[in-house]
Scaffold this motif. Structure first.
Motif, PDB file in Angstrom:
ATOM      1  N   SER A  52     -47.969 -66.175  46.334  1.00 38.76           N
ATOM      2  CA  SER A  52     -47.449 -64.794  46.001  1.00 38.76           C
ATOM      3  C   SER A  52     -46.624 -64.470  47.388  1.00 38.76           C
ATOM      4  CB  SER A  52     -49.145 -64.283  45.572  1.00 38.76           C
ATOM      5  OG  SER A  52     -49.667 -63.942  44.866  1.00 38.76           O
ATOM      6  N   LEU A  53     -47.474 -64.944  48.643  1.00 39.17           N
ATOM      7  CA  LEU A  53     -46.516 -64.750  50.010  1.00 39.17           C
ATOM      8  C   LEU A  53     -45.117 -65.817  49.726  1.00 39.17           C
ATOM      9  CD1 LEU A  53     -48.880 -65.635  52.378  1.00 39.17           C
ATOM     10  CD2 LEU A  53     -48.086 -63.111  51.622  1.00 39.17           C
ATOM     11  N   GLY A  54     -45.039 -66.735  48.766  1.00 32.36           N
ATOM     12  CA  GLY A  54     -43.833 -67.453  48.780  1.00 32.36           C
ATOM     13  C   GLY A  54     -42.867 -66.930  48.614  1.00 32.36           C
ATOM     14  N   VAL A  55     -42.847 -66.587  47.342  1.00 38.39           N
ATOM     15  CA  VAL A  55     -42.170 -65.375  46.054  1.00 38.39           C
ATOM     16  C   VAL A  55     -42.107 -64.074  46.694  1.00 38.39           C
ATOM     17  CG1 VAL A  55     -41.810 -64.229  43.794  1.00 38.39           C
ATOM     18  CG2 VAL A  55     -42.580 -66.775  44.401  1.00 38.39           C
ATOM     19  N   GLY A  56     -42.544 -63.172  47.562  1.00 37.42           N
ATOM     20  CA  GLY A  56     -42.561 -62.310  48.013  1.00 37.42           C
ATOM     21  C   GLY A  56     -41.935 -62.332  49.186  1.00 37.42           C
ATOM     22  N   LEU A  57     -42.123 -63.379  49.768  1.00 40.36           N
ATOM     23  CA  LEU A  57     -41.231 -63.654  50.800  1.00 40.36           C
ATOM     24  C   LEU A  57     -39.419 -64.042  50.730  1.00 40.36           C
ATOM     25  CD1 LEU A  57     -40.371 -64.075  54.185  1.00 40.36           C
ATOM     26  CD2 LEU A  57     -40.859 -66.975  53.290  1.00 40.36           C
ATOM     27  N   ILE A  58     -38.921 -64.025  49.496  1.00 40.31           N
ATOM     28  CA  ILE A  58     -37.511 -63.751  48.807  1.00 40.31           C
ATOM     29  C   ILE A  58     -37.058 -62.598  48.935  1.00 40.31           C
ATOM     30  CG2 ILE A  58     -35.641 -64.766  46.763  1.00 40.31           C
ATOM     31  CD1 ILE A  58     -37.661 -66.738  46.285  1.00 40.31           C
ATOM     32  N   GLY A  59     -38.059 -61.243  48.701  1.00 37.01           N
ATOM     33  CA  GLY A  59     -37.951 -60.100  48.490  1.00 37.01           C
ATOM     34  C   GLY A  59     -37.880 -59.632  49.782  1.00 37.01           C
ATOM     35  N   ILE A  60     -38.402 -59.694  50.768  1.00 36.83           N
ATOM     36  CA  ILE A  60     -38.611 -59.310  52.418  1.00 36.83           C
ATOM     37  C   ILE A  60     -37.081 -59.708  53.033  1.00 36.83           C
ATOM     38  CG2 ILE A  60     -39.702 -59.753  55.256  1.00 36.83           C
ATOM     39  CD1 ILE A  60     -42.136 -59.472  53.287  1.00 36.83           C
ATOM     40  N   VAL A  61     -37.157 -60.791  52.770  1.00 34.58           N
ATOM     41  CA  VAL A  61     -35.842 -61.516  53.657  1.00 34.58           C
ATOM     42  C   VAL A  61     -34.427 -61.206  53.018  1.00 34.58           C
ATOM     43  CG1 VAL A  61     -34.810 -63.434  53.677  1.00 34.58           C
ATOM     44  CG2 VAL A  61     -37.349 -63.796  54.274  1.00 34.58           C
ATOM     45  N   ALA A  62     -34.587 -60.420  51.232  1.00 29.42           N
ATOM     46  CA  ALA A  62     -33.138 -60.313  51.004  1.00 29.42           C
ATOM     47  C   ALA A  62     -32.817 -59.331  51.558  1.00 29.42           C
ATOM     48  CB  ALA A  62     -33.781 -59.715  48.971  1.00 29.42           C
ATOM     49  N   ILE A  63     -34.076 -58.592  52.098  1.00 30.50           N
ATOM     50  CA  ILE A  63     -33.348 -56.524  52.628  1.00 30.50           C
ATOM     51  C   ILE A  63     -32.530 -56.930  53.840  1.00 30.50           C
ATOM     52  CG2 ILE A  63     -34.445 -54.795  53.417  1.00 30.50           C
ATOM     53  CD1 ILE A  63     -36.252 -55.082  51.485  1.00 30.50           C
ATOM     54  N   PHE A  64     -33.039 -57.905  54.636  1.00 33.86           N
ATOM     55  CA  PHE A  64     -31.977 -58.171  56.293  1.00 33.86           C
ATOM     56  C   PHE A  64     -30.577 -59.303  55.556  1.00 33.86           C
ATOM     57  CE2 PHE A  64     -36.609 -57.844  56.580  1.00 33.86           C
ATOM     58  CZ  PHE A  64     -36.285 -57.061  58.407  1.00 33.86           C
ATOM     59  N   GLY A  65     -30.776 -60.495  54.543  1.00 33.39           N
ATOM     60  CA  GLY A  65     -29.839 -61.087  53.967  1.00 33.39           C
ATOM     61  C   GLY A  65     -28.488 -59.900  53.422  1.00 33.39           C
TER      62      GLY A  65
END
Length: 423
Positions: free
Chosen positions: A262-275
């Motif tokens: 869950s953290l691995g997939v969730g990290l994509i969404g969180i980083v996407a905001i800053f990306g």
């Protein structure tokens, strides 16, 4: 005495549009917390609730070209008010729905169409009108609202459902929609753009050739360039919804702990905001097709990286790098459509591209992820397909013309004197 420098009004439109997209995307894509309580209250099976979610995905896509048609006939304010009314009526109907058919029509169909009217398809054209040299940056900020919706709305929905139940949670969000969308539509979304778009003194970005004034949406559909963009959105929808539906189960099947997956997939969404905020600074400084190419390349390699990750550090590294380019495809595709075909046709062309490309790809990706695993006993086929599609989309993107001039002979009509030919 120095004259006070005012904030360009277009940025207020971007702020409120981003908040609306945050709400609509979060409500549409954040269905996860509602699944179990709805199944229990309405006595629905997992197959039935999955069917309703799939139908909702399709009608969310159907609503987008409808929003584009209404934009062409009326304006942003009218479409937002229609969308708000539809969302509120559908929420009330959903709360009192009894049985699968009633819930399918209220939540799966009507709410999906209403949310499509409040999506970036409706709001991208007005943002594009207010920004020319900084159009890419403004559209990236709008996309950030969508990414924030996915990251913020899911935990908020989970908390509210535990606190007041799923029906009251829907009613709460109905009230939030009224408080945000109604004043935005009535007082913020002005169509009369000043002559000096981007605001006085804006120097970021470059002037881009205007599309022919007599171009029609039917003309645009006959160009290869348009279908290259549609193919890219197909690859985007395929991959995003494959990951959203099957990313965590795939990682668990590959022996990652549930929380780690869950953290691995969730990290994509969180980083996407800053990306998306980072890419926004580049969107108008370089040719858009190069940024779109980079987004699809990173995303394509990311799918291969996810399915072949064997250690926690590999998973988190792939998720972090992939998240940097996760949200750029829609923003850049929209900006390129506006540049090449004109803001006047952006609503309907973007709506059709999103439906035909993104949402059809989303439905196929979600289905292939489950079917492929049941038939072949591996996730490699579906995730490799997502990676290959993204890499092919990168090739289609790099071959897009940077400037597009239309010849009437392209569309089978006699060329006017002095008209130019597509490059």
């Amino acid at each position: 005495m120095m004259k006070e420098k005012r904030i360009y009004y277009g940025w207020y439109i971007v702020i409120f549009a981003s908040i609306i997209v945050l709400l609509s995307m979060g409500m549409r894509m954040g269905i996860g917390p509602f699944i179990h309580p709805i199944m229990e209250d309405l006595k629905l099976s997992r197959t039935e609730i999955s069917l309703i979610v799939s139908v909702g995905m399709i009608f969310y896509g159907v609503g987008m070209p409808l929003a584009g048609i209404l934009l062409k006939a009326f304006n942003t304010r009218i479409v937002l008010l229609i969308g708000l009314t539809t969302v509120c009526l559908s929420i009330v109907w959903t709360v009192y729905a009894k049985g699968m058919v009633s819930f399918l029509l209220s939540y799966g169909v009507l709410l999906s169409i209403g949310l499509a009217f409040l999506s970036s398809i409706t709001l991208s054209p007005i943002v594009s009108k207010w920004f020319v040299r900084q159009r890419g940056k403004a559209l990236f900020y709008l996309t950030t609202g969508g990414m924030a919706g996915l990251a913020v709305m899911t935990p908020v929905e989970t908390w509210l459902i535990d606190l007041v139940g799923w029906q009251n949670t829907l009613l709460v969000f109905g009230g939030v929609f009224i408080c945000i969308v109604l004043p935005s539509a009535l007082f913020i979304m002005h169509e009369d753009v000043p002559e000096e778009a981007d605001g006085p003194g804006a120097v970021v970005g470059k002037e881009r050739p205007a599309a022919p004034a007599d171009l029609t949406w039917k003309d645009a559909l006959k160009t290869i360039t348009y279908w290259k963009i549609v193919f890219g959105l197909f690859a985007c929808g395929f991959g995003m919804n494959l990951l959203g539906s099957h990313g965590v189960p795939m990682l668990m099947d590959h022996h990652f702990a549930p929380m780690t997956a869950s953290l691995g997939v969730g990290l994509i969404g969180i980083v996407a905001i800053f990306g998306s905020l980072f890419l926004a600074q580049l969107a108008d400084r370089f040719p858009r097709k190069y940024i779109l190419f980079l987004v699809y390349v990173v995303r394509g390699l990311g799918f291969f990286g996810l399915v072949y990750s064997a250690a926690n550090w590999q998973l988190f590294l792939v998720s972090f790098i992939g998240g940097l380019a996760w949200s750029g495809s829609v923003a850049m595709s929209t900006a390129i459509l506006g540049d090449l075909y004109g803001v006047r046709l952006l609503g309907i062309l973007n709506g059709l591209a999103y439906f035909i490309g993104h949402q059809v790809g989303a439905a196929i990706g979600s289905f292939l992820g489950g079917w492929g695993y049941e038939v072949f006993g591996t996730h490699i086929i579906s995730f490799s397909a997502a990676g290959i599609l993204a890499l092919l989309a990168s090739f289609a993107s790099i071959t897009l013309p940077q400037n597009l001039s239309f010849s009437k002979q392209v569309f089978g009509v006699k060329q006017r004197e002095g008209s130019s030919v597509s490059k």
